[in-house]
Design a protein around this motif. Structure first.
Motif, PDB file in Angstrom:
ATOM      1  N   SER A  33     -18.504  20.528  -4.413  1.00  0.00           N
ATOM      2  CA  SER A  33     -18.761  20.767  -5.833  1.00  0.00           C
ATOM      3  C   SER A  33     -18.098  19.697  -6.697  1.00  0.00           C
ATOM      4  O   SER A  33     -18.711  19.156  -7.638  1.00  0.00           O
ATOM      5  CB  SER A  33     -18.246  22.154  -6.218  1.00  0.00           C
ATOM      6  OG  SER A  33     -18.448  22.421  -7.580  1.00  0.00           O
ATOM      7  N   PHE A  34     -16.845  19.367  -6.396  1.00  0.00           N
ATOM      8  CA  PHE A  34     -16.105  18.361  -7.167  1.00  0.00           C
ATOM      9  C   PHE A  34     -16.824  17.013  -7.131  1.00  0.00           C
ATOM     10  O   PHE A  34     -17.014  16.359  -8.169  1.00  0.00           O
ATOM     11  CB  PHE A  34     -14.689  18.252  -6.596  1.00  0.00           C
ATOM     12  CG  PHE A  34     -13.763  17.328  -7.337  1.00  0.00           C
ATOM     13  CD1 PHE A  34     -13.932  17.045  -8.690  1.00  0.00           C
ATOM     14  CD2 PHE A  34     -12.685  16.750  -6.677  1.00  0.00           C
ATOM     15  CE1 PHE A  34     -13.058  16.204  -9.368  1.00  0.00           C
ATOM     16  CE2 PHE A  34     -11.809  15.905  -7.338  1.00  0.00           C
ATOM     17  CZ  PHE A  34     -11.999  15.633  -8.680  1.00  0.00           C
ATOM     18  N   ARG A  35     -17.255  16.596  -5.954  1.00  0.00           N
ATOM     19  CA  ARG A  35     -17.940  15.307  -5.835  1.00  0.00           C
ATOM     20  C   ARG A  35     -19.225  15.288  -6.665  1.00  0.00           C
ATOM     21  O   ARG A  35     -19.536  14.277  -7.309  1.00  0.00           O
ATOM     22  CB  ARG A  35     -18.231  15.009  -4.366  1.00  0.00           C
ATOM     23  CG  ARG A  35     -16.994  14.689  -3.543  1.00  0.00           C
ATOM     24  CD  ARG A  35     -17.324  14.415  -2.081  1.00  0.00           C
ATOM     25  NE  ARG A  35     -16.132  14.272  -1.270  1.00  0.00           N
ATOM     26  CZ  ARG A  35     -15.446  13.139  -1.102  1.00  0.00           C
ATOM     27  NH1 ARG A  35     -15.862  12.035  -1.707  1.00  0.00           N
ATOM     28  NH2 ARG A  35     -14.371  13.088  -0.344  1.00  0.00           N
ATOM     29  N   ARG A  36     -19.957  16.388  -6.663  1.00  0.00           N
ATOM     30  CA  ARG A  36     -21.201  16.433  -7.441  1.00  0.00           C
ATOM     31  C   ARG A  36     -20.892  16.399  -8.943  1.00  0.00           C
ATOM     32  O   ARG A  36     -21.619  15.746  -9.712  1.00  0.00           O
ATOM     33  CB  ARG A  36     -21.996  17.693  -7.083  1.00  0.00           C
ATOM     34  CG  ARG A  36     -23.284  17.850  -7.869  1.00  0.00           C
ATOM     35  CD  ARG A  36     -24.369  16.830  -7.501  1.00  0.00           C
ATOM     36  NE  ARG A  36     -25.487  16.896  -8.428  1.00  0.00           N
ATOM     37  CZ  ARG A  36     -26.450  17.843  -8.390  1.00  0.00           C
ATOM     38  NH1 ARG A  36     -26.423  18.784  -7.451  1.00  0.00           N
ATOM     39  NH2 ARG A  36     -27.436  17.822  -9.265  1.00  0.00           N
ATOM     40  N   HIS A  37     -19.841  17.087  -9.364  1.00  0.00           N
ATOM     41  CA  HIS A  37     -19.467  17.046 -10.782  1.00  0.00           C
ATOM     42  C   HIS A  37     -19.114  15.621 -11.220  1.00  0.00           C
ATOM     43  O   HIS A  37     -19.440  15.213 -12.338  1.00  0.00           O
ATOM     44  CB  HIS A  37     -18.288  17.981 -11.059  1.00  0.00           C
ATOM     45  CG  HIS A  37     -18.653  19.424 -11.190  1.00  0.00           C
ATOM     46  ND1 HIS A  37     -18.689  20.289 -10.123  1.00  0.00           N
ATOM     47  CD2 HIS A  37     -19.015  20.165 -12.274  1.00  0.00           C
ATOM     48  CE1 HIS A  37     -19.034  21.494 -10.535  1.00  0.00           C
ATOM     49  NE2 HIS A  37     -19.238  21.445 -11.849  1.00  0.00           N
ATOM     50  N   ILE A  38     -18.425  14.891 -10.352  1.00  0.00           N
ATOM     51  CA  ILE A  38     -18.102  13.493 -10.670  1.00  0.00           C
ATOM     52  C   ILE A  38     -19.390  12.705 -10.897  1.00  0.00           C
ATOM     53  O   ILE A  38     -19.506  11.933 -11.862  1.00  0.00           O
ATOM     54  CB  ILE A  38     -17.258  12.861  -9.547  1.00  0.00           C
ATOM     55  CG1 ILE A  38     -15.876  13.515  -9.483  1.00  0.00           C
ATOM     56  CG2 ILE A  38     -17.125  11.349  -9.748  1.00  0.00           C
ATOM     57  CD1 ILE A  38     -15.053  13.109  -8.266  1.00  0.00           C
ATOM     58  N   LYS A  78     -20.734  10.878 -14.435  1.00  0.00           N
ATOM     59  CA  LYS A  78     -21.112   9.459 -14.501  1.00  0.00           C
ATOM     60  C   LYS A  78     -22.564   9.290 -14.931  1.00  0.00           C
ATOM     61  O   LYS A  78     -22.896   8.391 -15.713  1.00  0.00           O
ATOM     62  CB  LYS A  78     -20.848   8.804 -13.147  1.00  0.00           C
ATOM     63  CG  LYS A  78     -19.360   8.665 -12.840  1.00  0.00           C
ATOM     64  CD  LYS A  78     -19.065   7.686 -11.722  1.00  0.00           C
ATOM     65  CE  LYS A  78     -19.398   8.229 -10.366  1.00  0.00           C
ATOM     66  NZ  LYS A  78     -18.883   7.369  -9.269  1.00  0.00           N
ATOM     67  N   GLU A  79     -23.432  10.167 -14.431  1.00  0.00           N
ATOM     68  CA  GLU A  79     -24.859  10.077 -14.778  1.00  0.00           C
ATOM     69  C   GLU A  79     -25.086  10.231 -16.277  1.00  0.00           C
ATOM     70  O   GLU A  79     -25.917   9.532 -16.865  1.00  0.00           O
ATOM     71  CB  GLU A  79     -25.636  11.155 -14.019  1.00  0.00           C
ATOM     72  CG  GLU A  79     -27.128  11.202 -14.352  1.00  0.00           C
ATOM     73  CD  GLU A  79     -27.833  12.381 -13.707  1.00  0.00           C
ATOM     74  OE1 GLU A  79     -29.019  12.595 -14.014  1.00  0.00           O
ATOM     75  OE2 GLU A  79     -27.194  13.101 -12.907  1.00  0.00           O
ATOM     76  N   HIS A  80     -24.340  11.127 -16.900  1.00  0.00           N
ATOM     77  CA  HIS A  80     -24.574  11.429 -18.320  1.00  0.00           C
ATOM     78  C   HIS A  80     -23.545  10.776 -19.242  1.00  0.00           C
ATOM     79  O   HIS A  80     -23.605  10.978 -20.473  1.00  0.00           O
ATOM     80  CB  HIS A  80     -24.575  12.949 -18.538  1.00  0.00           C
ATOM     81  CG  HIS A  80     -25.706  13.645 -17.850  1.00  0.00           C
ATOM     82  ND1 HIS A  80     -27.016  13.512 -18.277  1.00  0.00           N
ATOM     83  CD2 HIS A  80     -25.742  14.445 -16.760  1.00  0.00           C
ATOM     84  CE1 HIS A  80     -27.801  14.224 -17.481  1.00  0.00           C
ATOM     85  NE2 HIS A  80     -27.063  14.791 -16.550  1.00  0.00           N
ATOM     86  N   GLY A  81     -22.619  10.028 -18.681  1.00  0.00           N
ATOM     87  CA  GLY A  81     -21.628   9.358 -19.515  1.00  0.00           C
ATOM     88  C   GLY A  81     -20.705  10.313 -20.245  1.00  0.00           C
ATOM     89  O   GLY A  81     -20.315  10.056 -21.393  1.00  0.00           O
ATOM     90  N   LYS A  82     -20.345  11.404 -19.583  1.00  0.00           N
ATOM     91  CA  LYS A  82     -19.474  12.409 -20.200  1.00  0.00           C
ATOM     92  C   LYS A  82     -18.097  12.401 -19.539  1.00  0.00           C
ATOM     93  O   LYS A  82     -17.929  11.959 -18.397  1.00  0.00           O
ATOM     94  CB  LYS A  82     -20.101  13.809 -20.050  1.00  0.00           C
ATOM     95  CG  LYS A  82     -21.526  13.943 -20.596  1.00  0.00           C
ATOM     96  CD  LYS A  82     -21.590  13.879 -22.105  1.00  0.00           C
ATOM     97  CE  LYS A  82     -23.017  13.827 -22.658  1.00  0.00           C
ATOM     98  NZ  LYS A  82     -23.714  15.106 -22.677  1.00  0.00           N
ATOM     99  N   ALA A  83     -17.099  12.890 -20.278  1.00  0.00           N
ATOM    100  CA  ALA A  83     -15.740  12.989 -19.744  1.00  0.00           C
ATOM    101  C   ALA A  83     -15.703  13.970 -18.577  1.00  0.00           C
ATOM    102  O   ALA A  83     -16.399  14.992 -18.578  1.00  0.00           O
ATOM    103  CB  ALA A  83     -14.784  13.454 -20.840  1.00  0.00           C
ATOM    104  N   LEU A  84     -14.884  13.671 -17.587  1.00  0.00           N
ATOM    105  CA  LEU A  84     -14.663  14.566 -16.451  1.00  0.00           C
ATOM    106  C   LEU A  84     -13.359  15.313 -16.689  1.00  0.00           C
ATOM    107  O   LEU A  84     -12.298  14.695 -16.829  1.00  0.00           O
ATOM    108  CB  LEU A  84     -14.582  13.775 -15.152  1.00  0.00           C
ATOM    109  CG  LEU A  84     -14.403  14.601 -13.870  1.00  0.00           C
ATOM    110  CD1 LEU A  84     -15.708  15.302 -13.508  1.00  0.00           C
ATOM    111  CD2 LEU A  84     -13.927  13.721 -12.718  1.00  0.00           C
TER     112      LEU A  84
END
Length: 306
Positions: free
Chosen positions: A163-168, A172-178
């Protein structure tokens, strides 16, 4: 979130003590420089969103970031941010949510109640829905995601990491803060970030590492957000971490309704109590309150792009 038992026919004294514990703390002295609560859970607090925002604004907390922890909460965060100018949203599956989706939740610990095991396919489907929410303009972050070895045992680690890897990737895909939840998993969180490649903006929510880790985060340009637990007596390692954290990488949060700062520890937390934490942080940093408030206000706006 522990469950508490009540005893019928208890003493009036005990009842009065419980009422005080459940009562919201009084509003602190307002800040002179407005700031943002970078991480809160309005959906877990009492009262209406409008009441919470008004109370926060009255003490100088003029922006809040509403954080999603599951699909329902992430949808609610996005809807609430769309409806309120002073609210921004983040969306995610909390690290403890991923194993529940994959392995099931027979005890119904989560807000969804008891659930059957869904396997990796169910997790991937839920993450696809998070990715769709992350594309919305009012959603400014992907989180809280990460790893939590406190509440989830070894059997859930694979689901958490998947799950964590997919959230990363979504961030990145949407240019949003993690926005990262890291509980007793510092080394693995840093390892996964290195292996996947960090998004441009990373926030360690409710920073829980020590000073040595804070220096690593600073070297990598990761933001560190500090909550009310920095005021706790046993939190010297957190204060040591804040002391070495660069001013331009520091945020403040409530994580409300949790982690209410001293002297109201154990009572309900809410965004209007941010001034208590910020003042304690300023003391640790050895800077004037207004200096820290100016820095965290600019940092939070930069992180979430508002």
């Amino acid at each position: 979130m522990a469950k508490t038992a009540s005893t019928p026919g208890g003493s009036g004294k005990a009842s009065g003590a419980q009422k005080e514990k459940d009562a919201p703390p009084p509003p602190p002295e307002p800040l002179r420089v407005p700031v943002a609560d970078s991480h809160t859970h309005l959906d877990m607090q009492s009262g209406t969103v409008e009441e919470a925002l008004a109370k926060a604004a009255s003490v100088g907390v003029t922006t809040v970031v509403q954080v999603g922890c599951d699909l329902a909460g992430s949808r609610w965060a996005a809807e609430t941010a769309a409806a309120h100018e002073s609210v921004w949203a983040t969306v995610a599956l909390h690290p403890n949510e991923a194993p529940r989706i994959v392995l099931g939740d027979p005890d119904g610990w989560s807000r969804q109640g008891a659930r059957e095991p869904g396997g990796d396919a169910a997790l991937d489907a839920a993450l696809d829905r998070i990715a769709a929410l992350a594309a919305l303009p009012q959603v400014r972050g992907v989180g809280e995601t990460g790893l939590d070895y406190f509440r989830t045992g070894p059997e859930g680690m694979a689901a958490q990491e998947r799950s964590f890897r997919r959230h990363i990737a979504i961030a990145k895909e949407h240019g949003k803060a993690l926005v990262i939840h890291d509980r007793e998993a510092h080394d693995d969180v840093l390892r996964v970030l290195t292996e996947e490649g960090s998004p441009d903006t990373v926030v360690f929510h409710c920073y829980s590492g020590d000073a040595a880790m804070a220096k690593i985060c600073a070297e990598r340009g990761y933001y560190m957000s500090f909550a009310g637990n920095i005021t706790f007596k046993n939190a010297q390692p957190l204060r040591d971490a804040l002391a070495v954290a660069p001013l331009d990488l520091v945020l403040v949060e409530t994580d409300a309704p949790f982690l209410t700062p001293v002297p109201y520890r154990g009572r309900p937390n809410a965004p209007y109590l941010i001034p208590l934490t910020l003042r304690a942080m300023a003391e640790v940093k050895g800077v004037p309150e207004d200096t820290l408030a100016t820095a965290v206000a600019a940092n939070t706006a930069r992180v979430f792009g508002y």
